[in-house]
Motif scaffolding. Structure first.
Motif, PDB file in Angstrom:
ATOM      1  N   LEU A 294      43.072  50.934  33.243  1.00 11.43           N
ATOM      2  CA  LEU A 294      42.094  49.682  33.366  1.00 11.43           C
ATOM      3  C   LEU A 294      42.847  48.532  33.219  1.00 11.43           C
ATOM      4  N   TRP A 298      42.588  45.788  36.465  1.00  7.01           N
ATOM      5  CA  TRP A 298      41.984  44.318  36.290  1.00  7.01           C
ATOM      6  C   TRP A 298      43.147  43.583  36.470  1.00  7.01           C
ATOM      7  N   SER A 299      44.578  43.674  36.009  1.00  4.28           N
ATOM      8  CA  SER A 299      45.587  42.739  36.209  1.00  4.28           C
ATOM      9  C   SER A 299      45.824  42.345  37.611  1.00  4.28           C
ATOM     10  N   ALA A 301      43.673  42.938  40.019  1.00  7.49           N
ATOM     11  CA  ALA A 301      42.386  42.027  40.453  1.00  7.49           C
ATOM     12  C   ALA A 301      42.941  40.706  40.208  1.00  7.49           C
ATOM     13  N   MET A 302      43.181  40.430  39.143  1.00  2.76           N
ATOM     14  CA  MET A 302      43.442  38.852  38.507  1.00  2.76           C
ATOM     15  C   MET A 302      44.544  38.377  39.660  1.00  2.76           C
ATOM     16  N   LEU A 306      40.846  37.862  42.367  1.00  2.00           N
ATOM     17  CA  LEU A 306      39.427  38.319  42.211  1.00  2.00           C
ATOM     18  C   LEU A 306      38.482  38.407  43.483  1.00  2.00           C
ATOM     19  N   ILE A 311      36.823  43.110  42.821  1.00  2.00           N
ATOM     20  CA  ILE A 311      35.881  43.155  41.830  1.00  2.00           C
ATOM     21  C   ILE A 311      35.144  44.318  41.801  1.00  2.00           C
ATOM     22  N   SER A 314      37.154  47.416  41.152  1.00  2.00           N
ATOM     23  CA  SER A 314      37.443  47.565  39.689  1.00  2.00           C
ATOM     24  C   SER A 314      36.222  47.915  38.801  1.00  2.00           C
ATOM     25  N   CYS A 315      35.133  47.493  39.111  1.00  2.00           N
ATOM     26  CA  CYS A 315      34.148  47.628  38.317  1.00  2.00           C
ATOM     27  C   CYS A 315      33.782  49.042  38.279  1.00  2.00           C
ATOM     28  N   SER A 318      35.903  51.099  36.449  1.00  2.00           N
ATOM     29  CA  SER A 318      35.796  51.055  35.089  1.00  2.00           C
ATOM     30  C   SER A 318      34.716  51.688  34.409  1.00  2.00           C
TER      31      SER A 318
END
Length: 320
Positions: A294, A298-299, A301-302, A306, A311, A314-315, A318
């Motif tokens: 995770l 998310w890294s 995604a950043m 984003l 997003i 990624s959600c 998650s």
């Protein structure tokens, strides 16, 4: 089926409230207080007085609460936008702004999203809040300005004009949903960089890392159109794509390829699972593996800015 996806049951009324608030305005505080009180009362008394068979009543109140929460959230954003518009003075002023990302090279200008910090009137400096979309006459030196830098600009902030034709794309509403309520255009000599350094926030650091990785691509001999395509496909940076490339992909119906999407997030997830799959052999490793994956998702995604598809993917990874 619904019991297996409880999050979806909450998201649907929340989104419905947002959609309604986009078209109808009412007092969000009153609706929110009524729904919150209903949830509290039902949660305290219905289960005790009427038993498990009346759980659907409590479920309805939860749906009502999520609906009004989504409604109140968007109305509150609209109200904050109106407050920002009222606070910005008319005419040209000197503003200190902070960039929220790198300058993007367009056909006839350079563009950046910036936050207002302070403005100067005839008496003194005063604090202001809000975000603007800033367009500047092309200057290659601006490409070296780092995310989180401070600029002093002399500009007149304009609200985006509403669409003139029926069913025309409303660019002003599009920017308002991103918290941007003004635009400005600067000629040469109307601005100066007073502090060119990376910001301390996570988005600023992510932008700095993305710029560093783009520099690595150039160091390894990737330039021109190849660099433009690689930066768009790998890191979601489409600022280097020229009009010809965009036109070619648009005519082929493949414009969506030139942006980072959920497919890229899925590939990152699979690669991380392959690299760290050995951790499944031990009990501590099985606990730590999801955390590492995770963090990696998310890294990424950043790093890619984003984007909404990133997003969303990624959600989903998650939660599910």
């Amino acid at each position: 089926m619904w019991s297996r996806i409880p999050l979806v049951r909450l998201i649907i009324p929340f989104l419905a409230g947002i959609i309604l608030a986009d078209h109808i305005s009412a007092d969000p505080d009153l609706l929110f207080r009524i729904s919150a009180a209903a949830v509290l009362v039902c949660g305290m008394f219905f289960g005790l007085l009427f038993g498990y068979g009346t759980k659907w009543i409590y479920g309805i109140t939860i749906v009502l609460f999520m609906f009004t929460a989504g409604y109140a959230m968007l109305i509150a954003r609209k109200d904050s936008g109106e407050a920002v518009r009222r606070a910005i003075p008319d005419g040209e002023r000197v503003y200190c702004i902070r960039t929220k990302g790198p300058f993007e090279a367009r056909d006839k200008s350079y563009r950046v999203t910036a936050g207002l910090v302070v403005t100067q009137d005839s008496l003194a400096w005063s604090a202001v809040k809000g975000s603007i979309m800033l367009y500047v006459k092309p200057d290659s030196l601006l490409l070296d300005v780092k995310p989180g830098s401070y600029l002093l600009v002399h500009a007149k902030l304009d609200s985006v004009k509403p669409p003139q034709n029926p069913s025309e794309f409303d660019y002003g509403k599009y920017l308002a949903r991103k918290g941007i309520f003004f635009t400005a255009y600067l000629d040469s000599g109307k601005y100066s960089v007073i502090r060119n350094e990376n910001g301390k926030g996570i988005p600023d650091r992510a932008s700095a890392i993305r710029i560093h990785l783009l520099g690595k691509l150039k160091e390894h001999g990737i330039d021109g159109r190849n660099f433009a395509l690689a930066s768009a496909l790998l890191l979601g940076d489409d600022t280097h794509l020229d009009a010809d490339i965009r036109d070619i992909y648009a005519r082929a119906g493949a414009m969506h390829i030139l942006c980072v999407s959920g497919l890229h997030v899925g590939v990152v997830f699979l690669v991380l699972g392959y690299l760290f799959g050995f951790m499944k052999r031990t009990q501590p490793g099985r606990i730590l593996l999801p955390v590492i994956m995770l963090i990696g998702v998310w890294s990424y995604a950043m790093l890619t800015g984003l984007a909404p598809p990133v997003i969303r993917a990624s959600c989903m990874i998650s939660f599910f």
